[in-house]
Write a protein that holds these residues in place. Structure first.
Motif, mmCIF file in Angstrom:
data_model
loop_
_atom_site.group_PDB
_atom_site.id
_atom_site.type_symbol
_atom_site.label_atom_id
_atom_site.label_comp_id
_atom_site.label_asym_id
_atom_site.label_seq_id
_atom_site.Cartn_x
_atom_site.Cartn_y
_atom_site.Cartn_z
ATOM 1 N N GLU A 73 0.786 -1.047 -0.333
ATOM 2 C CA GLU A 73 -0.243 -0.107 0.007
ATOM 3 C C GLU A 73 0.700 1.237 0.415
ATOM 4 O O GLU A 73 1.414 1.207 0.676
ATOM 5 N N GLY A 74 0.416 2.022 -0.790
ATOM 6 C CA GLY A 74 1.487 3.214 -1.628
ATOM 7 C C GLY A 74 2.950 2.981 -2.487
ATOM 8 O O GLY A 74 2.538 2.164 -3.893
ATOM 9 N N ARG A 75 3.626 4.242 -2.653
ATOM 10 C CA ARG A 75 4.196 4.594 -3.929
ATOM 11 C C ARG A 75 5.175 2.995 -3.889
ATOM 12 O O ARG A 75 5.451 3.145 -3.007
ATOM 13 N N ASP A 97 8.244 4.148 -1.254
ATOM 14 C CA ASP A 97 7.982 5.412 -0.596
ATOM 15 C C ASP A 97 8.698 4.843 1.274
ATOM 16 O O ASP A 97 7.889 3.919 1.363
ATOM 17 N N GLU A 98 8.559 6.941 1.631
ATOM 18 C CA GLU A 98 8.550 6.420 3.596
ATOM 19 C C GLU A 98 7.153 5.758 3.389
ATOM 20 O O GLU A 98 7.294 4.978 5.356
ATOM 21 N N LYS A 99 6.357 5.736 3.606
ATOM 22 C CA LYS A 99 4.358 5.793 3.997
ATOM 23 C C LYS A 99 4.319 4.508 3.220
ATOM 24 O O LYS A 99 3.741 4.205 3.589
ATOM 25 N N SER A 100 5.089 3.738 2.100
ATOM 26 C CA SER A 100 4.654 3.211 1.660
ATOM 27 C C SER A 100 4.675 1.449 2.714
ATOM 28 O O SER A 100 5.755 1.532 3.088
ATOM 29 N N GLN A 101 3.565 0.357 2.557
ATOM 30 C CA GLN A 101 4.029 -0.529 3.403
ATOM 31 C C GLN A 101 3.245 -1.891 2.960
ATOM 32 O O GLN A 101 2.644 -2.030 2.324
#
Length: 354
Positions: A194-196, A262-266
């Motif tokens: 989930e995320g970039r 990306d930092e916020k991708s999980q």
């Protein structure tokens, strides 16, 4: 059950060989220990997404494979994915040669090839021995299949285990040649993100000498509605990780994967697949091996025969199937079976892959 030709292994070689033999009007039965046809042409559902977790793409060099591919392209089964891959750096590694993939995932091609064939999955052949007029093969449930001829297309160590369960004694030179065939392992992770994801177009990088040799985004590839990454370790790293738990393997792979997220991708969901026989390392020089001195035809084929990867498996299956179709049509059976029938020169020519 009785059949003219029994094929063990419902991968590319097995299915294409079966289609060739069927052209002679002979009965063909295919057994495979897996839950579905395909072998390493494997696709899996992860949540609402899809991931190829075996073969990722294929190239074409031979006229025989080109003819098949043209049919698949025309039917919308295959598509051109790329003309090469980035290695993750600023240096271009694209060579301009087309790389192809399958709409819906690699396993969709296998289901297409299996249409009209008698394939029995979830059946593990464990032993075979000679009987009058051919062979008798048993599975782990004790079910017997009688066949006039047998073609083994599973990874060679698995095929030899079936013979040893009989036992079936091969001629010393045949046994020595088959024992020398070797495979490299590959650990594959499928991760839903989930995320970039930061992968260069068209959604993959290939680093043959890095611990993580392949990362692909199946969404950018066009076979998944959600972002599912396929991560494959090279042979050395796979060997190093092999005995660890799935959780330990994923933690190790995650470290190498983080620069592409990306930092916020999980990573919210993942699975691990161990391919013990991922890629042939030492191969047999011909497209198939017809065992000498047997009471009935016994053949070996697969991607370890004169050319690894997808194209090698296809050419081996076509060659073995063509040879089988010839002796089926001519009713060539003797005791012991010593007749050698070669395949056309075009099918035995060396194929250079990359």
């Amino acid at each position: 059950m009785n059949t003219d030709v029994l094929i063990v292994g419902a991968g590319l070689s097995g299915l294409l060989a079966a289609r060739e033999v069927s052209k002679a009007g002979k009965r063909v039965l295919i057994l495979d220990k897996g839950k579905s046809v395909g072998g390493r042409m494997a696709t899996r559902r992860i949540g609402s997404g899809t991931a190829d977790h075996g073969a990722q793409f294929f190239t074409v060099r031979s006229p025989q494979f080109r003819t098949l591919l043209d049919e698949w392209l025309k039917a919308g089964i295959a598509f051109e994915w790329s003309r090469g891959w980035s290695d993750g750096s600023l240096v271009s590694t694209r060579d301009g040669n087309p790389r192809y993939a399958i709409n819906g995932g690699m396993n969709a091609l296998m289901k297409h090839l299996a249409v009209g064939l008698d394939v029995r999955v979830n059946v593990r052949a464990t032993s075979m021995h000679a009987v009058e007029g051919g062979w008798e093969i048993r599975d782990e449930a004790g079910v017997k299949v009688s066949a006039k001829a047998v073609l083994l297309t599973a990874p060679v160590p698995q095929s030899l285990a079936i013979l040893d369960g009989g036992p079936v004694a091969l001629a010393p030179k045949d046994r020595e040649a088959l024992d020398q065939i070797d495979y490299l392992p590959c650990i594959t992770a499928m991760a839903r993100v989930e995320g970039r994801v930061n992968l260069p177009a068209p959604g993959a990088i290939q680093r043959l000498h890095a611990p993580i040799q392949w990362i692909a985004d199946n969404r950018q590839k066009g076979i998944s509605q959600t972002t599912i990454l396929t991560i494959q370790a090279n042979a050395g790293y796979s060997h190093q990780l092999w005995g660890r738990s799935d959780e330990e393997i994923m933690r190790s792979l995650r470290v190498d994967l983080m620069p592409f997220l990306d930092e916020k991708s999980q990573i919210v969901e993942w699975e691990i697949k161990r391919w013990r026989y991922s890629q042939p390392n030492i191969t047999y020089p011909e497209r198939f091996l017809l065992a000498e001195g047997q009471p009935a035809p016994l053949m070996f084929a697969g991607d370890a025969f004169a050319g690894p990867r997808v194209e090698g498996a296809i050419l081996s299956g076509l060659a073995a199937g063509e040879s089988s179709r010839i002796w089926c049509s001519q009713a060539v059976v003797s005791s012991p079976f010593t007749v050698k029938l070669g395949c056309p020169a075009a099918l035995t020519s060396t194929c250079h892959l990359r």
